[in-house]
Scaffold this active site. Structure first.
Site, short mmCIF file in Angstrom:
data_model
loop_
_atom_site.label_atom_id
_atom_site.label_comp_id
_atom_site.label_asym_id
_atom_site.label_seq_id
_atom_site.Cartn_x
_atom_site.Cartn_y
_atom_site.Cartn_z
N MET A 3 0.79 -1.23 0.00
CA MET A 3 0.00 0.00 0.00
C MET A 3 0.83 1.29 0.00
O MET A 3 0.38 2.32 0.50
CB MET A 3 -0.97 0.00 1.20
CG MET A 3 -1.92 -1.20 1.22
SD MET A 3 -2.79 -1.45 -0.35
CE MET A 3 -4.00 -0.15 -0.22
N ILE A 49 3.55 3.85 -2.48
CA ILE A 49 3.98 4.10 -3.86
C ILE A 49 5.50 4.14 -3.91
O ILE A 49 6.13 4.90 -3.17
CB ILE A 49 3.36 5.42 -4.38
CG1 ILE A 49 1.83 5.29 -4.37
CG2 ILE A 49 3.86 5.74 -5.79
CD1 ILE A 49 1.09 6.58 -4.65
N HIS A 99 -3.71 -5.08 -9.36
CA HIS A 99 -4.57 -3.97 -8.99
C HIS A 99 -6.03 -4.39 -9.17
O HIS A 99 -6.39 -4.96 -10.21
CB HIS A 99 -4.25 -2.76 -9.88
CG HIS A 99 -5.06 -1.56 -9.53
ND1 HIS A 99 -4.81 -0.81 -8.39
CD2 HIS A 99 -6.13 -0.99 -10.13
CE1 HIS A 99 -5.70 0.17 -8.32
NE2 HIS A 99 -6.51 0.08 -9.35
N GLU A 108 -8.22 -12.47 -8.84
CA GLU A 108 -6.82 -12.06 -8.66
C GLU A 108 -5.95 -13.30 -8.46
O GLU A 108 -4.87 -13.44 -9.03
CB GLU A 108 -6.66 -11.16 -7.42
CG GLU A 108 -7.26 -9.79 -7.57
CD GLU A 108 -7.00 -8.90 -6.34
OE1 GLU A 108 -5.95 -9.07 -5.68
OE2 GLU A 108 -7.84 -8.04 -6.05
C1 GRF Z 1 -5.74 -7.03 -3.34
O1 GRF Z 1 -7.08 -6.75 -3.65
C2 GRF Z 1 -4.84 -6.35 -4.33
O2 GRF Z 1 -5.37 -6.25 -5.61
C3 GRF Z 1 -4.71 -4.97 -3.76
O3 GRF Z 1 -4.66 -5.17 -2.36
C4 GRF Z 1 -5.33 -6.39 -2.04
C5 GRF Z 1 -4.34 -7.22 -1.28
O4 GRF Z 1 -4.87 -8.40 -0.80
N1 GRF Z 1 -3.57 -4.28 -4.31
P1 GRF Z 1 -3.94 -9.49 -0.13
O5 GRF Z 1 -3.10 -8.79 0.94
O6 GRF Z 1 -3.09 -10.10 -1.18
O7 GRF Z 1 -4.90 -10.46 0.49
#
Ligand code: GRF
Length: 188
Positions: free
Chosen positions: A92, A94, A111, A176
């Site tokens: 989280m 940049i 993302h 994902e």
């Molecule tokens: C996921 O939704 C990813 O796309 C976003 O943050 C979330 C992370 O989930 N960037 P996790 O920590 O992998 O469970």
């Protein structure tokens, strides 16, 4: 020489839960995987993902410091451990332009939106608010511009009338987990 010696050495950067890390790890243990997870770095001391990586004996570091200290330490770990690809998975923060330039290896991110739509945060809320028909997720290369690098793989999820941010994020997370290992294998 064992085939695994040819697998690419991955570092995962994360900040929280780590479900993508767990999923990548699980895939990395299968035959088709072209990568192994060699290093996990978190910018949060208490990230659950780090507990998981430690339980699997993956080299893990929590660097809960300023971004510049985080980047400096991470870069030296990346070099020391001969990492070949960095995967951001729920990371989280940049990364700075300097870090991206100094890092001579690919950096990829997952993302939770159909990029170029909805860069940044609150992607599901924005998709629902705009009455989009589809949400989804994207694996892309990381550049110095937020969520703007070349797309490697993307998958759609239909938004139903009854969907809330909670139900939609659950559905997208499932996707994902399907596409991140495939995308990573593609670039390894
Ligand atoms: C996921 O939704 C990813 O796309 C976003 O943050 C979330 C992370 O989930 N960037 P996790 O920590 O992998 O469970």
């Amino acid at each position: 020489m064992a085939i695994s010696n040819f697998k690419k050495r991955i570092a995962v950067f994360l900040s929280g839960r780590g479900s993508n890390l767990k999923n990548l790890y699980k895939f990395s243990k299968t035959k088709p995987s072209k990568f192994t997870i060699h290093l996990v770095i978190s910018n949060k001391k208490d990230a659950k993902g780090v507990l998981f990586s430690k339980s699997k004996k993956i080299k893990s570091y929590s660097i809960d410091k300023t971004m510049s200290e985080f980047e400096q330490k991470s870069l030296s770990l990346i070099n020391r451990e001969n990492i070949e690809v960095i995967c951001l998975a729920g990371f989280m923060r940049i990364l700075s332009k300097t870090f991206v330039q100094k890092c001579k290896i690919p950096i990829v991110n997952i993302h939770p939106s159909l990029l170029p739509k909805y860069k940044g945060l609150n992607t599901h809320a924005r998709a629902i608010e705009n009455k989009d028909v589809y949400a989804g997720c994207t694996v892309h290369h990381v550049t110095s511009k937020l969520d703007a690098g070349t797309i490697i793989l993307q998958k759609k999820v239909k938004i139903l009338k009854k969907d809330t941010v909670a139900t939609l994020s659950k559905k997208v997370l499932k996707v994902e987990h399907q596409i991140y290992p495939i995308a990573l294998n593609k670039i390894c």
